[in-house]
Design an enzyme around this catalytic site. Structure first.
Site, mmCIF file in Angstrom:
data_model
loop_
_atom_site.group_PDB
_atom_site.id
_atom_site.type_symbol
_atom_site.label_atom_id
_atom_site.label_comp_id
_atom_site.label_asym_id
_atom_site.label_seq_id
_atom_site.Cartn_x
_atom_site.Cartn_y
_atom_site.Cartn_z
ATOM 1 N N VAL A 103 0.853 -1.178 0.000
ATOM 2 C CA VAL A 103 0.000 0.000 0.000
ATOM 3 C C VAL A 103 0.892 1.232 0.000
ATOM 4 C CG1 VAL A 103 -1.747 1.310 1.253
ATOM 5 C CG2 VAL A 103 -1.838 -1.193 1.240
ATOM 6 N N CYS A 104 0.681 2.126 -0.951
ATOM 7 C CA CYS A 104 1.375 3.406 -0.982
ATOM 8 C C CYS A 104 2.894 3.190 -0.959
ATOM 9 C CB CYS A 104 0.882 4.265 0.183
ATOM 10 S SG CYS A 104 1.303 6.014 0.066
#
Length: 323
Positions: A103-104
């Site tokens: 994520v990210c």
């Protein structure tokens, strides 16, 4: 049940951790059963999260060994590098065929473990350049919401984690289950466009104090007019060839690309702040036709003018009754 392990490292961004945890936890089969078992795991029982939070995590890195999916959330800038134990555990899991997603800026952890070498990957657009420089073997794609390489997936900002998780749910259980999970998350199953639409496109740079500054300001004030290379060169008293060379030296781009970028930025402003039709905005921004406008806008921003307006239009507040 499909086991999902969320790897929590020091400096973890709470939303990056909570988004996949929640969307998998909300997922239900048609008969109401839960198809996913979600576990937090960490190298140590006590983890410091971004924002001064402290998390108590029950499971250690051994949870990665029997997980079907591992998710690595992003971490705050300045977080300590992942330990060799963490990187080794991720490599072993990858070697066993475990699906691993980030994520990210969690993509940096996967890249550090060598899991993104030779693969397409994405991260938050603010960090995309840094990821590409730090890990040149990774094929960074900064303008998409997520990238699915089969076993290894990466997502952009935290909200894009929802897009990626819904995609994985659809892969695992089909569109009907994924659509229901999307409704629970108050999310569309598929968002139009990539993260290019969320990038802050500044006005094209005007080199202050340069001989071109008056010209570029004139262009910005006259975008609705037809502006040719010959007209620009004549305005500064240069030949077209000399003007093009000087322009690239001082701005880093060609006159045409600078002009198109300025026109797209003007169109974005009008889509956000006016109720004008797309056809009128195309004219006000200097595009020859609505078709040319739509094609250029999609190429630069990654979505259509209508979809961009739906996402970013600044609605006027409704006046209170009797106000």
């Amino acid at each position: 049940m499909h086991s999902v392990a969320i790897l929590v490292l020091d400096g973890v961004i709470p939303f990056d951790m909570a988004a996949p945890l929640q969307v998998f936890d909300w997922t239900r089969l048609p008969d109401g059963r839960r198809p996913y078992r979600i576990r937090l795991c960490a190298q140590r029982p006590e983890v410091t999260a971004d924002g001064g939070l402290s998390l108590r995590v029950e499971r250690g890195l051994e949870a990665l060994a029997d997980a079907d999916t591992i998710i690595v959330p992003g971490r705050a800038e300045g977080a300590p590098p992942p330990s060799p134990s963490v990187l080794d555990a991720l490599r072993r899991a990858a070697g066993q065929g475990t699906r691993i997603a980030s994520v990210c800026v969690g993509a940096f952890v996967l890249a550090e473990a060598g899991l993104l070498d030779g693969l397409r990957a994405t991260t938050h657009w603010v960090a995309a350049g840094r990821l590409a420089r730090a890990f040149p073997r990774v094929r960074v794609q900064p303008d998409v919401l997520y990238v699915d390489n089969g076993q290894i997936l990466t997502s952009a900002g935290a909200a894009a984690a929802l897009d990626m998780c819904l995609h994985m749910i659809r892969r695992d259980l089909g569109s009907a289950v994924a659509a229901d999970a999307a409704r629970m998350s108050v999310m569309p199953l598929e968002r139009e466009g990539g993260q290019a639409q969320f990038i802050v496109h500044e006005h094209p740079p005007v080199p202050r104090g340069s001989a071109l500054e008056p010209l570029l300001e004139w262009i910005g004030d006259n975008l609705a007019r037809e502006i040719t290379l010959a007209a620009m060169a004549e305005r500064v008293g240069m030949s077209e060839r000399t003007f093009s060379r000087r322009f690239r030296e001082q701005t880093g781009t060609t006159p045409l690309q600078w002009l198109l970028r300025a026109r797209v930025r003007r169109a974005q402003y009008l889509l956000e702040n006016s109720d004008h039709t797309v056809e009128r905005i195309a004219q006000q921004s200097g595009f020859g036709s609505p078709t040319a406008f739509r094609e250029r806008f999609r190429k630069v921003v990654g979505t259509t003018p209508h979809a961009y307006r739906s996402a970013f239009h600044r609605r006027r507040p409704v006046a209170a009754a009797g106000g």
